[in-house]
Write an enzyme that holds these catalytic residues in place. Structure first.
Site, PDB file in Angstrom:
ATOM      1  CE  LYS A 188      -3.549   2.418   2.612  1.00 43.45           C
ATOM      2  NZ  LYS A 188      -4.540   2.331   3.692  1.00 43.45           N
ATOM      3  CE  LYS A 241      -6.037   1.925  -0.534  1.00 46.13           C
ATOM      4  NZ  LYS A 241      -6.548   1.948   0.788  1.00 46.13           N
TER       5      LYS A 241
HETATM    6  C1  PBG Z   1      -7.330   3.318   5.660  1.00 44.67           C
HETATM    7  C2  PBG Z   1      -7.602   3.241   4.205  1.00 44.67           C
HETATM    8  C3  PBG Z   1      -7.452   4.224   3.212  1.00 44.67           C
HETATM    9  C4  PBG Z   1      -8.019   3.689   2.056  1.00 44.67           C
HETATM   10  C5  PBG Z   1      -8.439   2.411   2.359  1.00 44.67           C
HETATM   11  N1  PBG Z   1      -8.165   2.135   3.682  1.00 44.67           N
HETATM   12  C6  PBG Z   1      -6.953   5.609   3.266  1.00 44.67           C
HETATM   13  C7  PBG Z   1      -5.602   5.893   3.723  1.00 44.67           C
HETATM   14  O1  PBG Z   1      -4.741   5.043   3.864  1.00 44.67           O
HETATM   15  O2  PBG Z   1      -5.397   7.083   4.007  1.00 44.67           O
HETATM   16  C8  PBG Z   1      -8.142   4.392   0.747  1.00 44.67           C
HETATM   17  C9  PBG Z   1      -9.206   3.901  -0.165  1.00 44.67           C
HETATM   18  C10 PBG Z   1      -9.539   4.784  -1.285  1.00 44.67           C
HETATM   19  O3  PBG Z   1      -8.945   5.852  -1.501  1.00 44.67           O
HETATM   20  O4  PBG Z   1     -10.469   4.420  -2.021  1.00 44.67           O
HETATM   21  N2  PBG Z   1      -6.059   3.068   6.071  1.00 44.67           N
END
Ligand code: PBG
Length: 319
Positions: A188, A241
């Site tokens: 991520k 992601k």
């Molecule tokens: C939480 C999380 C996030 C997303 C999914 N889980 C945001 C972040 O890490 O700030 C983003 C999902 C999206 O943008 O569709 N940790």
């Protein structure tokens, strides 16, 4: 080359990548409360739903043939440790029970991360101005366990703490939830494409940013190390992601690992396309199918996307 492009039928016959409704997971936002179905300003066609309104939505998702939903929770109250994250009557826990009662075959995947629940908006607890990795693990494990107890089929840690997959796997095993799978947000990245989601989930960090725990977008080899570690720790499905600026990472992961690979078509990617379509610059549905197909072609088996319902409808019309 044009001989094999000369009709829709022949194009269909030689098409290499087939998108299917089976590939999709549809994210939903559950807000503590009752009787709520409020449009989310930053995300077209997305809603904050209270746990008592979630089953209707889940039923619609299931009737389109989509196999799974991913639940994000918005608590009634935030605190430093994010303690509503593991409350038995928390929004995700209640929503999971409601869905499992109404549509038991629909898979419930739950997001495991503290950022929606902490007053700091960070994905873990803060010590000396920084997110404390190991102190956070215990809280994440507690949160995952409470989701499993509510009936979640898959827990999906998105916090990017080191060692959280192992911590979650252990707590699940020790409590008789060996059947609950883990889909880890393994690679991520600290992306600017989460903006609309942070408005929707009210989870923007109150200070600093997430670069101390989410990955540097420049690093693809490091992504392979992250994925490898999560598989070693017990992840059943690994995720990359965001999807679109990381298609090469999805591709590399597909070459290297044999477990299912998921890719998250995130909120900024979704809204980039919606706003361009609203401005009359492109055809929303055609662009949506092209983008989703590209993620599949790169090697993703599973696509998490806010387009899931639209794409499912579109696939019904012309598979
Ligand atoms: C939480 C999380 C996030 C997303 C999914 N889980 C945001 C972040 O890490 O700030 C983003 C999902 C999206 O943008 O569709 N940790």
């Amino acid at each position: 080359m044009r001989r094999l492009r000369s009709s829709a039928t022949i194009r269909r016959m030689v098409r290499e990548t087939a998108l299917s409704v089976d590939d999709f997971i549809y994210p939903l936002f559950v807000r503590a409360g009752e009787g709520l179905k409020t449009p989310i300003a930053s995300m077209t066609d997305c809603y904050h739903l209270s746990p008592d309104r979630i089953a209707d939505e889940a039923q619609e998702v299931a009737s389109l043939g989509i196999p799974a939903v991913l639940l994000f929770g918005l608590p009634a109250k935030k605190d430093e440790r994010g303690s509503e994250a593991w409350a038995e009557d928390g929004s995700v826990q209640l929503a999971t029970r409601a869905i499992k009662e109404r549509v038991p075959d629909l898979l419930v995947v739950t997001d495991v991360c503290l950022c929606e629940y902490t007053s700091t908006g960070h994905c873990g607890v803060i010590k000396d101005g920084k997110v404390d990795n190991d102190a956070t693990l215990e809280l994440l494990a507690r949160m995952a366990l409470s989701h499993a107890q509510a009936g979640a089929d898959i827990v999906a840690p998105s916090d990017m703490m080191d060692g959280r997959v192992r911590a979650i796997r252990q707590v699940l095993e020790h409590n008789g939830f060996d059947h609950v799978a883990i889909m880890s947000y393994a690679a991520k990245f600290a992306s600017s494409f989460y903006g609309p989601f942070r408005d929707a989930a009210e989870s923007a960090p109150a200070f600093g940013d997430r670069r101390g725990y989410q990955m540097d977008p420049a690093n693809a080899r490091e992504a392979m190390r992250e994925i490898e570690l999560d598989i070693q720790e017990g992840a059943d499905i690994v995720m990359v992601k965001p999807a679109l600026s990381f298609l090469d990472v999805i591709y590399r992961a597909r070459q290297r690992f044999d477990c299912p690979i998921a890719a998250y078509n995130v909120s900024g990617e979704y809204m980039m396309l919606n706003t361009a379509a609203d401005a009359g610059l492109l055809d929303r549905d055609a662009a949506m199918m092209e983008v989703l197909t590209s993620i599949k072609r790169a090697g993703a088996d599973i696509i998490l996307t806010y387009f899931a319902k639209s794409a499912a409808k579109r696939l019904r019309q012309s598979p």
